[in-house]
Design an enzyme around this catalytic site. Structure first.
Site, PDB file in Angstrom:
ATOM      1  N   ARG A   1       9.056  -2.828  -5.127  1.00  0.00           N
ATOM      2  CA  ARG A   1       9.909  -2.070  -4.211  1.00  0.00           C
ATOM      3  C   ARG A   1      11.135  -1.471  -4.860  1.00  0.00           C
ATOM      4  NH1 ARG A   1      11.237  -4.574   1.581  1.00  0.00           N
ATOM      5  NH2 ARG A   1      13.231  -3.586   1.267  1.00  0.00           N
TER       6      ARG A   1
ATOM      7  N   ARG B   1       5.418  -6.325  -2.161  1.00  0.00           N
ATOM      8  CA  ARG B   1       5.047  -4.933  -1.897  1.00  0.00           C
ATOM      9  C   ARG B   1       4.789  -4.228  -3.227  1.00  0.00           C
ATOM     10  NH1 ARG B   1       6.997  -1.398   2.295  1.00  0.00           N
ATOM     11  NH2 ARG B   1       5.708   0.470   2.235  1.00  0.00           N
TER      12      ARG B   1
ATOM     13  N   GLU C   1       0.337  -4.717  -0.300  1.00  0.00           N
ATOM     14  CA  GLU C   1       1.044  -5.973  -0.566  1.00  0.00           C
ATOM     15  C   GLU C   1       0.152  -6.873  -1.426  1.00  0.00           C
ATOM     16  OE1 GLU C   1       4.125  -6.290   1.090  1.00  0.00           O
ATOM     17  OE2 GLU C   1       4.534  -8.435   1.093  1.00  0.00           O
TER      18      GLU C   1
ATOM     19  N   LYS D   1       0.816  -8.468   8.810  1.00  0.00           N
ATOM     20  CA  LYS D   1       1.973  -8.422   7.922  1.00  0.00           C
ATOM     21  C   LYS D   1       1.772  -9.498   6.860  1.00  0.00           C
ATOM     22  CE  LYS D   1       6.999  -8.204   7.811  1.00  0.00           C
ATOM     23  NZ  LYS D   1       7.191  -8.960   6.593  1.00  0.00           N
TER      24      LYS D   1
ATOM     25  N   GLU E   1      -1.163  -3.736  12.026  1.00  0.00           N
ATOM     26  CA  GLU E   1      -1.708  -4.290  10.780  1.00  0.00           C
ATOM     27  C   GLU E   1      -1.160  -5.689  10.559  1.00  0.00           C
ATOM     28  OE1 GLU E   1      -0.465  -1.500   7.842  1.00  0.00           O
ATOM     29  OE2 GLU E   1      -1.889   0.015   8.510  1.00  0.00           O
TER      30      GLU E   1
ATOM     31  N   ARG F   1      13.594   3.842   6.705  1.00  0.00           N
ATOM     32  CA  ARG F   1      13.345   2.720   7.602  1.00  0.00           C
ATOM     33  C   ARG F   1      13.483   3.273   9.010  1.00  0.00           C
ATOM     34  NH1 ARG F   1      13.646  -2.638   6.816  1.00  0.00           N
ATOM     35  NH2 ARG F   1      14.856  -2.543   4.893  1.00  0.00           N
TER      36      ARG F   1
HETATM   37  P1  AMP Z   1      10.577  -7.566   5.574  1.00  0.00           P
HETATM   38  O1  AMP Z   1      10.319  -7.941   4.143  1.00  0.00           O
HETATM   39  O2  AMP Z   1      10.641  -8.743   6.496  1.00  0.00           O
HETATM   40  O3  AMP Z   1      11.720  -6.586   5.696  1.00  0.00           O
HETATM   41  O4  AMP Z   1       9.285  -6.772   6.074  1.00  0.00           O
HETATM   42  C1  AMP Z   1       8.876  -5.573   5.548  1.00  0.00           C
HETATM   43  C2  AMP Z   1       7.871  -5.824   4.450  1.00  0.00           C
HETATM   44  O5  AMP Z   1       6.643  -6.302   4.969  1.00  0.00           O
HETATM   45  C3  AMP Z   1       7.432  -4.581   3.714  1.00  0.00           C
HETATM   46  O6  AMP Z   1       8.370  -4.129   2.767  1.00  0.00           O
HETATM   47  C4  AMP Z   1       6.148  -5.044   3.045  1.00  0.00           C
HETATM   48  O7  AMP Z   1       6.451  -5.659   1.819  1.00  0.00           O
HETATM   49  C5  AMP Z   1       5.638  -6.127   3.972  1.00  0.00           C
HETATM   50  N1  AMP Z   1       4.352  -5.836   4.608  1.00  0.00           N
HETATM   51  C6  AMP Z   1       3.359  -6.733   4.731  1.00  0.00           C
HETATM   52  N2  AMP Z   1       2.310  -6.207   5.350  1.00  0.00           N
HETATM   53  C7  AMP Z   1       2.610  -4.912   5.619  1.00  0.00           C
HETATM   54  C8  AMP Z   1       1.910  -3.840   6.257  1.00  0.00           C
HETATM   55  N3  AMP Z   1       0.698  -4.001   6.758  1.00  0.00           N
HETATM   56  N4  AMP Z   1       2.550  -2.647   6.362  1.00  0.00           N
HETATM   57  C9  AMP Z   1       3.796  -2.478   5.866  1.00  0.00           C
HETATM   58  N5  AMP Z   1       4.497  -3.449   5.266  1.00  0.00           N
HETATM   59  C10 AMP Z   1       3.921  -4.654   5.145  1.00  0.00           C
END
Ligand code: AMP
Length: 540
Positions: free
Chosen positions: A262, A247, A290, A242, A240, A401
């Site tokens: 979150r 979130r 998101e 990102k 998917e 996680r």
């Molecule tokens: P990070 O903030 O770098 O730890 O990355 C994880 C975050 O990516 C998640 O908590 C979501 O807020 C975000 N995210 C964006 N797109 C997606 C997706 N398709 N699936 C899951 N998380 C996503």
């Protein structure tokens, strides 16, 4: 409240974790069973139930004002504060020395809970005054030790080495219910008080998702290269986009929409167009996705941030429109889908016609490194950060996680670190705490410094943080402060190398702060293993 404060005092003096658990377990079993929910919640450091629509918004200066009005502070109390680095402890000491005696009827946990809920709803004109009156109704009736823990509860940290997970263990011990069952119920309900009551009645097995009540989000681990992912075994992933936004969990039930961030705070009011769009939607749902700023194309995160800081978001709605990209369906018309495989959840999600600005996240199947790289490139051209690769068979595991979700950002590798030390800046930044030393955590939760950065934040962010750091100092060393580990920053860097300068054994090269991560807690920051993995991969 007396018994609660006494228990906390004993916990503060107890080092061993198992003794702490015993203490809490016997406290939960004793006394008024009607207060069990509040006992468990307050022991977890939560003044308000998780997911409450309004925060408490009682700050340091309001508390000081209330304390001065009842003559609870003596001149020179600041030096006591500097010695202990904690307002609760400082006031406790000052009151003790004065021989302070409480007067009036004792405060019950029920009354305390009701006051917190009432204070959170106070808004608008003269709200400060009304909040102060609520504090003034309680403070004179509290003993010094009650005041100490009352203040700490307001700030969300009891400082007795007790986190919600230990309260879960104590509930399991007190009512002889298995710990996994307690944990599972708490993940679904996000209400430790209710879980305690269910454990007492032996009904935790009945815990289920309730639309309108938020629960913890499933999280992703990092994958650093497409080679790494397809090396071990041949697998298919759902890749998917990102999205780089906020979130959010959307609950829609009985015509009411609630959006949660979150950290399970309600954020609906910031995004009225999302709530409005669901009017008349024919299904009861819980969605995960998101929120991004979006005008035909995804707009930078900074635009979205502007929306969050507006008191009246309607005013910028047109200038900065948002979309909610949904990637999961967790509940549909009375049925929890958590244990359904992702592919099935996605199939059901695609069958709903969601109203704009709610859209379904872009998703493709990838079977090898080439396909993954191709998907990554396309995601980037759509303005997104990279990919989240998901195992199609995986259930949705709240709060977990794991390797079932993998984030792939490539050259944008960053670490989420917590600020532990801040130093006074120079020149233009004189008088501001602008130099941050930050840390990652090891497996046991110890914080290990990994770098120091001077730049990346705006002047107004630094000003705001300077006053926050002053209020949350643990020690004043003249050069700057050691601070409570609460502010999480996302740090970008050009490389990582071994170094004895920092406790982690690593140092970041050219670190710069990308942004403040208000959505993350210290439990969620990057780990030493994350740093090691980036180092092993060549430092990127
Ligand atoms: P990070 O903030 O770098 O730890 O990355 C994880 C975050 O990516 C998640 O908590 C979501 O807020 C975000 N995210 C964006 N797109 C997606 C997706 N398709 N699936 C899951 N998380 C996503």
């Amino acid at each position: 409240m007396k018994e609660w404060a006494r228990t906390l005092e004993s916990l503060e003096k107890t080092k061993s974790t198992s003794s702490k658990v015993e203490l809490v377990a016997s406290y939960l079993k004793s006394g008024d069973p009607e207060e069990l929910d509040l006992k468990a919640r307050f022991l977890s450091g939560q003044a308000l139930p998780l997911g409450s629509p309004d925060p408490l918004n009682v700050g340091w200066s309001l508390i000081l004002e209330a304390l001065s009005e009842i003559q609870a502070l003596e001149p020179g109390w600041e030096s006591v504060y500097r010695e202990y680095g904690d307002l609760g402890e400082a006031v406790f000491r000052v009151l003790g020395e004065k021989g302070w005696k409480e007067s009036g009827p004792p405060v019950s946990l029920r009354e305390l809970g009701a006051t917190f809920e009432q204070v959170a709803t106070i808004k608008g004109k003269s709200s400060r005054q009304r909040k102060k009156l609520a504090l003034l109704n309680l403070l004179p009736r509290l003993s010094p030790v009650e005041v100490k823990f009352f203040l700490r509860l307001i700030f969300g940290d009891l400082r007795v080495g007790l986190k919600e997970n230990l309260v879960e263990v104590a509930i399991s011990r007190a009512f002889s219910v298995s710990l996994p069952a307690i944990r599972k119920a708490n993940l679904l309900l996000s209400d430790i008080g209710q879980v305690a009551c269910m454990a007492k009645k032996k009904t935790v097995e009945q815990a289920a998702l309730i639309p309108g009540r938020p629960f913890k989000f499933m999280l992703a681990e990092t994958v650093l290269s497409s080679g790494e992912l397809f090396l071990k075994d041949y697998r298919e992933y759902l890749a998917e986009d990102k999205y780089d936004g906020i979130r959010a969990q959307l609950h829609f039930s009985s015509g009411v929409v609630r959006l949660f961030s979150r950290n399970l705070e309600e954020i609906s009011r910031h995004f009225p167009e999302i709530a409005q769009s669901m009017t008349g939607f024919p299904h009861e749902v819980i969605l995960d996705g998101e929120i991004v700023a979006f005008k035909d194309l995804v707009l930078p995160f900074a635009m979205l941030q502007k929306r969050l800081h507006r008191v009246k978001p309607e005013k910028v709605q047109e200038e900065i429109p948002v979309s909610y990209f949904v990637f999961d369906l967790l509940y549909l018309d009375g049925r929890s889908l958590l244990y359904q495989p992702l592919s099935e959840r996605r199939r059901l999600l695609s069958s709903l016609s969601l109203p704009k600005p709610i859209r379904i996240a872009h998703q493709v199947k990838v079977r090898n490194a080439e396909e993954m790289e191709e998907a990554f490139r396309k995601s980037r051209t759509r303005g997104n950060e990279g990919l989240v690769l998901k195992d199609p068979k995986s259930p949705y595991s709240p709060g977990k996680r794991g390797r079932q979700w993998l984030k792939y950002k490539k050259e944008l590798s960053t670490l989420d670190c917590v600020v532990v030390k801040v130093e006074w800046g120079h020149g233009k930044r004189a008088g501001l705490l602008s130099d941050f030393t930050f840390a990652v955590r090891d497996r046991h939760g110890a914080l290990l410094t990994i770098g120091k950065a001077f730049s990346g934040l705006t002047d107004s962010e630094i000003e705001h943080l300077t006053s926050w750091f002053r209020e949350h100092a643990l020690k004043d060393g003249g050069w700057g402060l050691l601070v409570e580990p609460k502010i999480i920053v996302e740090v970008a860097f050009n490389g990582i190398q071994r170094s004895s300068r920092h406790k982690s054994g690593f140092a970041l090269r050219f670190p710069r702060i990308k942004r403040i991560r208000e959505d993350k807690t210290v439990e969620e920051i990057s780990t030493l293993e994350d740093a090691e993995r980036i180092f092993m991969e060549g430092g990127r």
